[in-house]
Motif scaffolding. Sequence first.
Motif, short mmCIF file in Angstrom:
data_model
loop_
_atom_site.label_atom_id
_atom_site.label_comp_id
_atom_site.label_asym_id
_atom_site.label_seq_id
_atom_site.Cartn_x
_atom_site.Cartn_y
_atom_site.Cartn_z
N ARG A 169 41.91 -25.65 -4.94
CA ARG A 169 43.27 -24.92 -5.37
C ARG A 169 43.47 -23.51 -4.86
NH1 ARG A 169 41.36 -27.60 -9.89
NH2 ARG A 169 42.86 -29.39 -10.53
N TYR A 204 38.91 -23.45 -9.63
CA TYR A 204 39.51 -23.47 -8.35
C TYR A 204 38.93 -24.41 -6.97
CZ TYR A 204 42.35 -19.57 -10.01
OH TYR A 204 42.95 -18.82 -10.71
N SER A 232 46.30 -16.44 -8.86
CA SER A 232 46.72 -16.96 -7.58
C SER A 232 45.94 -16.57 -6.48
CB SER A 232 48.15 -16.45 -7.39
OG SER A 232 48.76 -16.82 -6.32
N PRO A 276 50.82 -23.75 -7.14
CA PRO A 276 49.46 -23.69 -6.60
C PRO A 276 49.05 -24.88 -5.63
CG PRO A 276 49.31 -24.56 -8.72
CD PRO A 276 50.61 -23.85 -8.56
#
Length: 459
Positions: free
Chosen positions: A409, A380, A164, A271
């Motif tokens: 992301r 990401y 995360s 997310p």
Amino acid sequence: MSRLLSFAGMTRPVAYAMLAPVLLLVQHATVFLLLATKGNSLLPDAGFWLLPLRRLATSPDLPAGHAALAFAVSLTSAGALALLSFRRANWSGAGYAMAAATVIPAVQMLAVAVLTLLPRFARRTQAGPELAPGADVAHVIQGLLAGVALIVAAVLVSALTLGSYGWSLFVFTPFLVGVTTGYLVNRRLLLSWGSTARLVLAAAALGTVALLAFALEGLICILLAAPLGAVAAVVGGAAGRAVARAAHGGGRPLASLALLPALFALEAAVPPVLPIASRASVDVAASNAAVWAALTDGGAITGGPGLVGAAGLAYPVRGRLLGEGVGAVRLGEFSTGIARERVTEWVPGRRLAFAVLTQPPAMEETSPYRRVHSPHVQGYFDTGTTRFTLTPLPRGGTRLDIEARHVMRIEPVLYWEPLARLAIRINLSRVLDDLKQKAEQLNAAGSDPEIYKQPSEPV
């Protein structure tokens, strides 16, 4: 005025109930007005109320100025809300964890609701003794080490364990570093605000050095996140110092640390998925045939990568077609590896489009180690599709358009999106400039490749 802007003051429940909702709704009003100026409609669903900045970020063709304004307003309102909430916790003698959580958009409303209903747990009949000015060396060292440990632990849990990258890592963690360090270094002898801020920034700097030393992050990513983290840490330091100054503070501010794992898990479960559409064009003094030949040639891209290369971000080196027509494979060579792509449109002299099947890391970290444990370099920030369109110009020459779609992301989206768009724009401009140069050289040499193996579509 200075007392109103101090974390050490108190805010009564009625005043908090009136002011906190206003600060909460400031970012929503900003997003609404910015969307309205572009003529975009707004769906006021749960996603908008919980994460208004994400809604703005998904707006097509979002101007960089709008993104910067909305993010600045959001940070300012979050800081003001944290100030008000810590003052509210001072009045109750509890609730510091909820006060710290008000800097996180997804949980702001819940935190404000809890603080609004919080009763008074510790009633003081008289003010506690003022802390004497000075510095306790043992507590200063303790505060610095606590800040360093918090940064390393947060990256281990949020990034490496849960994958995360969000508000909790980039804003809440440095804010808590400030609260923790600011509280610990001031709990026996009171340092000045400036000395506290310097120690908080020192703890943050040592924490980033530890990330480099343990190969948990690279230098470029740390530098990119540093401005945001520094602001949050200094504000947190002011809060920590104020609570240490209050006689009834105890160790309650450190209870905020217990929220970190839960917030990391929450952001990992939901997310961001931010689509970014980019477009650029260039007019080429060459025929469609020459431009198409340059586009499908597969030669290396000339010219330096500029700022993108200096930052270690991926930049294109060349694109090689293995075959022709829809379904053909294209190998996109980047500075960080090879992307495997499939041709989805093939109209000689008119259009070439391809979708990315597999792609290399988005960047190469700057680190003393060969391998850095940074999950964000893969998955990401992804490229979805790329399309080239060739359009003959009325007075000769060709207009070459490129459209690219990416997905990001990482939160906060309005902090990272302008940086992503800048890198995309530099890469697209470099590709177009290279194709323009090659096509014009072919045209000047009198080369007119036979490219029309099937009737082309009308423009």
